[in-house]
Design a protein around this motif. Sequence first.
Motif, PDB file in Angstrom:
ATOM      1  N   ARG A 620       0.834  -1.200   0.000  1.00  0.00           N
ATOM      2  CA  ARG A 620       0.000   0.000   0.000  1.00  0.00           C
ATOM      3  C   ARG A 620       0.871   1.252   0.000  1.00  0.00           C
ATOM      4  NH1 ARG A 620      -4.481   1.701   4.619  1.00  0.00           N
ATOM      5  NH2 ARG A 620      -5.264   3.543   3.543  1.00  0.00           N
ATOM      6  N   ASN A 621       1.885   1.293   0.833  1.00  0.00           N
ATOM      7  CA  ASN A 621       2.750   2.467   0.873  1.00  0.00           C
ATOM      8  C   ASN A 621       3.574   2.602  -0.397  1.00  0.00           C
ATOM      9  OD1 ASN A 621       2.160   3.695   3.416  1.00  0.00           O
ATOM     10  ND2 ASN A 621       3.140   1.983   4.419  1.00  0.00           N
ATOM     11  N   ILE A 622       3.905   1.467  -1.035  1.00  0.00           N
ATOM     12  CA  ILE A 622       4.595   1.542  -2.327  1.00  0.00           C
ATOM     13  C   ILE A 622       3.719   2.271  -3.344  1.00  0.00           C
ATOM     14  CG2 ILE A 622       5.371   0.147  -4.278  1.00  0.00           C
ATOM     15  CD1 ILE A 622       6.405  -1.891  -2.264  1.00  0.00           C
ATOM     16  N   ALA A 623       2.442   1.911  -3.376  1.00  0.00           N
ATOM     17  CA  ALA A 623       1.528   2.567  -4.320  1.00  0.00           C
ATOM     18  C   ALA A 623       1.363   4.049  -4.006  1.00  0.00           C
ATOM     19  CB  ALA A 623       0.180   1.861  -4.278  1.00  0.00           C
ATOM     20  N   ARG A 626       4.418   5.922  -5.097  1.00  0.00           N
ATOM     21  CA  ARG A 626       4.413   6.066  -6.560  1.00  0.00           C
ATOM     22  C   ARG A 626       3.518   7.229  -6.989  1.00  0.00           C
ATOM     23  NH1 ARG A 626       8.557   3.529  -9.254  1.00  0.00           N
ATOM     24  NH2 ARG A 626       8.852   1.427  -8.432  1.00  0.00           N
ATOM     25  N   CYS A 627       2.407   7.385  -6.298  1.00  0.00           N
ATOM     26  CA  CYS A 627       1.521   8.530  -6.596  1.00  0.00           C
ATOM     27  C   CYS A 627       2.216   9.855  -6.293  1.00  0.00           C
ATOM     28  CB  CYS A 627       0.234   8.409  -5.794  1.00  0.00           C
ATOM     29  SG  CYS A 627      -0.837   7.049  -6.284  1.00  0.00           S
ATOM     30  N   ASN A 628       2.954   9.911  -5.208  1.00  0.00           N
ATOM     31  CA  ASN A 628       3.686  11.140  -4.890  1.00  0.00           C
ATOM     32  C   ASN A 628       4.771  11.426  -5.925  1.00  0.00           C
ATOM     33  OD1 ASN A 628       2.168  11.625  -2.573  1.00  0.00           O
ATOM     34  ND2 ASN A 628       3.526  10.430  -1.280  1.00  0.00           N
ATOM     35  N   LEU A 629       5.465  10.382  -6.380  1.00  0.00           N
ATOM     36  CA  LEU A 629       6.455  10.587  -7.439  1.00  0.00           C
ATOM     37  C   LEU A 629       5.787  11.018  -8.735  1.00  0.00           C
ATOM     38  CD1 LEU A 629       8.835   7.575  -6.768  1.00  0.00           C
ATOM     39  CD2 LEU A 629       9.431   9.993  -6.629  1.00  0.00           C
ATOM     40  N   CYS A 630       4.573  10.529  -8.972  1.00  0.00           N
ATOM     41  CA  CYS A 630       3.811  10.996 -10.139  1.00  0.00           C
ATOM     42  C   CYS A 630       3.522  12.489 -10.041  1.00  0.00           C
ATOM     43  CB  CYS A 630       2.525  10.186 -10.236  1.00  0.00           C
ATOM     44  SG  CYS A 630       1.339  10.812 -11.434  1.00  0.00           S
ATOM     45  N   GLN A 631       3.182  12.963  -8.843  1.00  0.00           N
ATOM     46  CA  GLN A 631       2.955  14.397  -8.662  1.00  0.00           C
ATOM     47  C   GLN A 631       4.226  15.202  -8.946  1.00  0.00           C
ATOM     48  OE1 GLN A 631       0.116  16.017  -7.945  1.00  0.00           O
ATOM     49  NE2 GLN A 631      -1.034  14.103  -8.051  1.00  0.00           N
ATOM     50  N   CYS A 632       5.377  14.660  -8.518  1.00  0.00           N
ATOM     51  CA  CYS A 632       6.645  15.348  -8.808  1.00  0.00           C
ATOM     52  C   CYS A 632       6.893  15.435 -10.306  1.00  0.00           C
ATOM     53  CB  CYS A 632       7.805  14.604  -8.133  1.00  0.00           C
ATOM     54  SG  CYS A 632       7.788  14.672  -6.337  1.00  0.00           S
ATOM     55  N   CYS A 633       6.602  14.362 -11.031  1.00  0.00           N
ATOM     56  CA  CYS A 633       6.802  14.389 -12.482  1.00  0.00           C
ATOM     57  C   CYS A 633       5.869  15.382 -13.160  1.00  0.00           C
ATOM     58  CB  CYS A 633       6.596  12.991 -13.047  1.00  0.00           C
ATOM     59  SG  CYS A 633       7.822  11.786 -12.520  1.00  0.00           S
ATOM     60  N   LYS A 634       4.649  15.476 -12.682  1.00  0.00           N
ATOM     61  CA  LYS A 634       3.711  16.435 -13.274  1.00  0.00           C
ATOM     62  C   LYS A 634       4.151  17.870 -13.017  1.00  0.00           C
ATOM     63  CE  LYS A 634      -0.476  13.589 -13.214  1.00  0.00           C
ATOM     64  NZ  LYS A 634      -1.844  13.450 -12.680  1.00  0.00           N
ATOM     65  N   ILE A 635       4.640  18.121 -11.797  1.00  0.00           N
ATOM     66  CA  ILE A 635       5.135  19.474 -11.510  1.00  0.00           C
ATOM     67  C   ILE A 635       6.394  19.767 -12.325  1.00  0.00           C
ATOM     68  CG2 ILE A 635       6.110  20.924  -9.693  1.00  0.00           C
ATOM     69  CD1 ILE A 635       4.243  19.564  -7.736  1.00  0.00           C
ATOM     70  N   ARG A 636       7.196  18.732 -12.540  1.00  0.00           N
ATOM     71  CA  ARG A 636       8.415  18.922 -13.313  1.00  0.00           C
ATOM     72  C   ARG A 636       8.111  19.250 -14.780  1.00  0.00           C
ATOM     73  NH1 ARG A 636      13.636  15.016 -12.391  1.00  0.00           N
ATOM     74  NH2 ARG A 636      15.178  16.381 -13.358  1.00  0.00           N
ATOM     75  N   LEU A 696       2.601   5.189 -11.977  1.00  0.00           N
ATOM     76  CA  LEU A 696       1.271   4.713 -11.593  1.00  0.00           C
ATOM     77  C   LEU A 696       1.029   3.279 -12.059  1.00  0.00           C
ATOM     78  CD1 LEU A 696      -0.716   7.966 -12.382  1.00  0.00           C
ATOM     79  CD2 LEU A 696      -0.082   7.105 -10.134  1.00  0.00           C
ATOM     80  N   LEU A 697       1.540   2.928 -13.214  1.00  0.00           N
ATOM     81  CA  LEU A 697       1.426   1.540 -13.667  1.00  0.00           C
ATOM     82  C   LEU A 697       2.195   0.599 -12.737  1.00  0.00           C
ATOM     83  CD1 LEU A 697       1.806   2.033 -17.537  1.00  0.00           C
ATOM     84  CD2 LEU A 697      -0.258   1.391 -16.288  1.00  0.00           C
ATOM     85  N   LEU A 698       3.371   1.039 -12.269  1.00  0.00           N
ATOM     86  CA  LEU A 698       4.123   0.236 -11.298  1.00  0.00           C
ATOM     87  C   LEU A 698       3.388   0.134  -9.963  1.00  0.00           C
ATOM     88  CD1 LEU A 698       7.747   1.519 -11.994  1.00  0.00           C
ATOM     89  CD2 LEU A 698       6.818  -0.724 -12.544  1.00  0.00           C
ATOM     90  N   ALA A 699       2.641   1.176  -9.639  1.00  0.00           N
ATOM     91  CA  ALA A 699       1.834   1.109  -8.415  1.00  0.00           C
ATOM     92  C   ALA A 699       0.749   0.044  -8.543  1.00  0.00           C
ATOM     93  CB  ALA A 699       1.207   2.473  -8.122  1.00  0.00           C
TER      94      ALA A 699
END
Length: 803
Positions: A620-623, A626-636, A696-699
Amino acid sequence: SEATKEPLFSPAIVDMNATILLNFLKTNCTKENTTYLLRRHPNSPEIRLYDISALSSSSSTFAKRKWVWWLATMSHRFALRLSQLSSVVTSQEVKRLYRSRQRGLLGNALELLQDLEDMDGQGHELICASIMEHLADTFLECDDVAVEEEEEGGTKGDVRKERRQKKKKKVKQKNKASCTNEKKEKPKPTSSSSQPYGKVTADGLSKAQDHLLSGIKKLWPLLQQAQNDVPTTTATEKTTTTSSMIQTEALSMQLYGLHHKLINVSLRLAERHLRTYWSSSAMQALRISARRMKDAVGLLHTLIGVSSSQSMDDDERKEAKQKPYLKSLRKQYAWLWECCGHFARSFAADNLWRERGHACGDDVVSLLRDVEVACCSSMNNNGVVGGGGGGESSEESSSQGKKEETENFLNVIPPITIQSNDCVTLYSLSGLVSSNASVSPTSSPTSATKNKKMTAMEIAQQVLQHQKQLKRDERRVLVAASVCYSRAIGVFTTLLHEKKEEEELEKQEEEGNENNASSKEEGNSATKKQSVEEAILSLLRQRLGDACNEIGKILLTEVKNILSSTNNNNNSATITTNNAYQQLNDKGEDITKASAPLLLSAEFWFTHGLKCFDVCHDLRNIALLRCNLCQCCKIRANANVALPKKGGGGATTHGRGESSSSTITSTMTTANSNNAATNTAVGHAEACLQEAADHLLLAHEALGQRDSDPMTWDMVSEELAATFLVLGVRRRQSLLGGGATPVVVQALRLTPGKERSVVNPMERAMEIYTTLGNAHQAAAAHYQLALFYSRVWTCQRDESKTR
């Protein structure tokens, strides 16, 4: 029959003997404030009565000292016998009576020894320290009734608590009836679960701590004196050297036992204080543990270095002798840093530490720094653990090699400090991480560079320093907690690695033996213990990952605030809400520069937390990470973030847009050349969005299926669908451009296969929204697909043939 059996004794004879004895005592024991001793020899019917006060007053001082010494040793001996009896008895009431009587005898023995010290000046430190240790043991014995009373708050007849307990029992019975087929989850073990005194009350722990400290104060000057009085090792003084070495070893052994017990008591007491928000008491207990651990390392050096010779043949013996000591100290060291991490993590998450504990973030940080200084100075001051710093030149190489092996015993560098290029320490708590080792996130602008423009790292540091007090304390304490957990994980990993090596050696030795029945049983027990230790290590990694996640979220929120303030630059109210932004704007600094180091640091913390959760298989925490890293990529993907751009394949590009625009024919207009110059930013945005979708797919792969965690699965699905939809729109805009672009250039942009790169993410987003039942977003995906197909129709080369 039972009536015809002869009795074991005659009650009349016993009554007569007791009457005679009482009359004898009544006629002879007539003095006030006098001590008498009644004694009968085992093989004699005579009973003798001694007037100790008369003997001590009439006799010389030597006889008085003798009688006081006899009474002190007799009280000590009786107390030891009572401790043996209490270990056999099963009744809690009898055990409490024995313990109270034992404490009275030990206290009486201490008072007599103090009187004896006033008479002849001899302190009898060894016996006094032993009595104090036994006194501490009486308070460390578990009493189930006392533990229950302390957990209930010390009240027995409270009606409200009885009602609450009845309600809890009813709820438990309902849960058992409804969940009969489900397995019960066992509580996760911690490093403190393998340590003693888990069921001792806080009052008993505090009293035992006082007695152990008193015993250490008694023996410590004696050991220093013995070390100073060690003569030089010559041929004529071998007997005096051996006697002094034996004395030093005995003192070191007794002091080491006191320190080892005191560390366990202090750490257990710190855990109890952390539950009740007693911040000052918890800090004192943790500081005592760290300082006593430092002294224990020095005692271990004295204990093993003195008792063993400095020859090379005894090195293996010395290492084998110090292994159990080092193992126990490492376990205590890991426990100490785990408690420090719990304190910091609890302070960051619970506001009751400020309301009830009256503590602030600086108090917690100063405590952790004091603990680190005490543990690091233990190695710097005492040198080699288990080896002395010999003066002979032939021994220098061996001593230096041992120093290299034992430098990481207590002065363990946290893995997170190494991975962050020394940017994350207890003295660098900003949370900023720089990929360049020469750039420190804690460096402040000097007077020489005040007139120059500030770097991005300096601006980010100024933004974090001007945060509100509560937010700043939360961030700094969370970084400190991550350092503590990382240090505990490092020590515990080395312990587990050493244990596996020992098991492999034992297996190799057991393979040569014929009888392997007993060895298999020992192997099974060893695997059980190993599984417990691995569970402890996974729990520490989960807590470290949780702290890293919270730090990354704090930095990511700051990045969003910076970007929102720059987007709303026309609104003055949004700028003046943050003092740091206002001050930097007044100085002419670009606040958007701070977004780059803040975003990179947030990605570092999220990635480190993801590694921790990945090792301990917390899906669960892995997923979520991954969502938080997705937010970083979107901001980037935002153009305002000053970071190296990514191309279509994800690599950083700076001049690739110009080279790709040079392939366009010379028939392009000036507007088209300007548009082609921006292809680098477009490719960067698409690469970031594709990376976000991959996270997100890895999540989803980590979760496996929706039934494992439906709420997390749906949240990841919503984020994935939104990412696919934005990615499809970005690709459509990069391929077909806006409405003002001429049709000829649109035809040149269109290449075979590019349409599928736009259609695929939109269709996947539409499928996900349809599965989730989100009709509004599914309609938006249909609309974007319709726009793409309509634009593709108008961009064909030969519109008439197509029709």
